[in-house]
Design a protein around this motif. Structure first.
Motif, PDB file in Angstrom:
ATOM      1  N   MET A   1       0.814  -1.195   0.000  1.00  0.00           N
ATOM      2  CA  MET A   1       0.000   0.000   0.000  1.00  0.00           C
ATOM      3  C   MET A   1       0.855   1.255   0.000  1.00  0.00           C
ATOM      4  SD  MET A   1      -3.163  -0.515   2.560  1.00  0.00           S
ATOM      5  CE  MET A   1      -3.548  -2.186   2.975  1.00  0.00           C
ATOM      6  N   ALA A   2       0.303   2.285  -0.570  1.00  0.00           N
ATOM      7  CA  ALA A   2       1.020   3.560  -0.624  1.00  0.00           C
ATOM      8  C   ALA A   2       1.085   4.176   0.765  1.00  0.00           C
ATOM      9  CB  ALA A   2       0.314   4.508  -1.587  1.00  0.00           C
ATOM     10  N   ALA A   3       2.073   5.012   0.978  1.00  0.00           N
ATOM     11  CA  ALA A   3       2.213   5.689   2.262  1.00  0.00           C
ATOM     12  C   ALA A   3       0.981   6.530   2.528  1.00  0.00           C
ATOM     13  CB  ALA A   3       3.454   6.570   2.241  1.00  0.00           C
TER      14      ALA A   3
ATOM     15  N   SER B   1      -8.712  -0.594   3.795  1.00  0.00           N
ATOM     16  CA  SER B   1      -8.646  -2.025   4.095  1.00  0.00           C
ATOM     17  C   SER B   1      -8.924  -2.852   2.846  1.00  0.00           C
ATOM     18  CB  SER B   1      -9.644  -2.379   5.202  1.00  0.00           C
ATOM     19  OG  SER B   1     -10.966  -2.091   4.761  1.00  0.00           O
ATOM     20  N   ASN B   2      -9.230  -2.176   1.734  1.00  0.00           N
ATOM     21  CA  ASN B   2      -9.463  -2.882   0.475  1.00  0.00           C
ATOM     22  C   ASN B   2      -8.157  -3.493  -0.017  1.00  0.00           C
ATOM     23  OD1 ASN B   2     -12.080  -1.955   0.535  1.00  0.00           O
ATOM     24  ND2 ASN B   2     -11.698  -0.272  -0.864  1.00  0.00           N
ATOM     25  N   GLN B   3      -8.279  -4.700  -0.543  1.00  0.00           N
ATOM     26  CA  GLN B   3      -7.101  -5.362  -1.090  1.00  0.00           C
ATOM     27  C   GLN B   3      -7.337  -5.628  -2.567  1.00  0.00           C
ATOM     28  OE1 GLN B   3      -6.291  -8.847   1.208  1.00  0.00           O
ATOM     29  NE2 GLN B   3      -5.640  -7.701   2.993  1.00  0.00           N
TER      30      GLN B   3
END
Length: 71
Positions: free
Chosen positions: A1-3, A8-10
């Motif tokens: 994930m980006a900073a 919570s989506n994957q």
């Protein structure tokens, strides 16, 4: 994930993450919306982030329709 991304989506296809990020920046630029350099969207107006998300969804649906149509 980006900073700064607390979603919570994957992704079903994690390799698509770069392409989705690129699409996000392209859409934002076309709409004249500046994306924060630090990647934190919390200070952006909901209307702006919604516009970006809506246009991304519209494009992804168009891409899927074209693929299903065999183009």
């Amino acid at each position: 994930m980006a900073a700064g991304n607390r979603s919570s989506n994957q992704l079903v296809v994690p390799q698509a993450n770069g392409a989705l990020d690129q699409l996000k920046y392209e859409v934002a630029q076309e709409l004249g919306i500046a994306i924060p350099q630090d990647g934190y969207f919390g200070n952006m107006v909901t209307r702006e982030t919604g516009s970006i998300g809506g246009q991304i969804t519209k494009r992804l649906v168009q891409m899927a329709e074209q693929q299903l149509a065999g183009k």
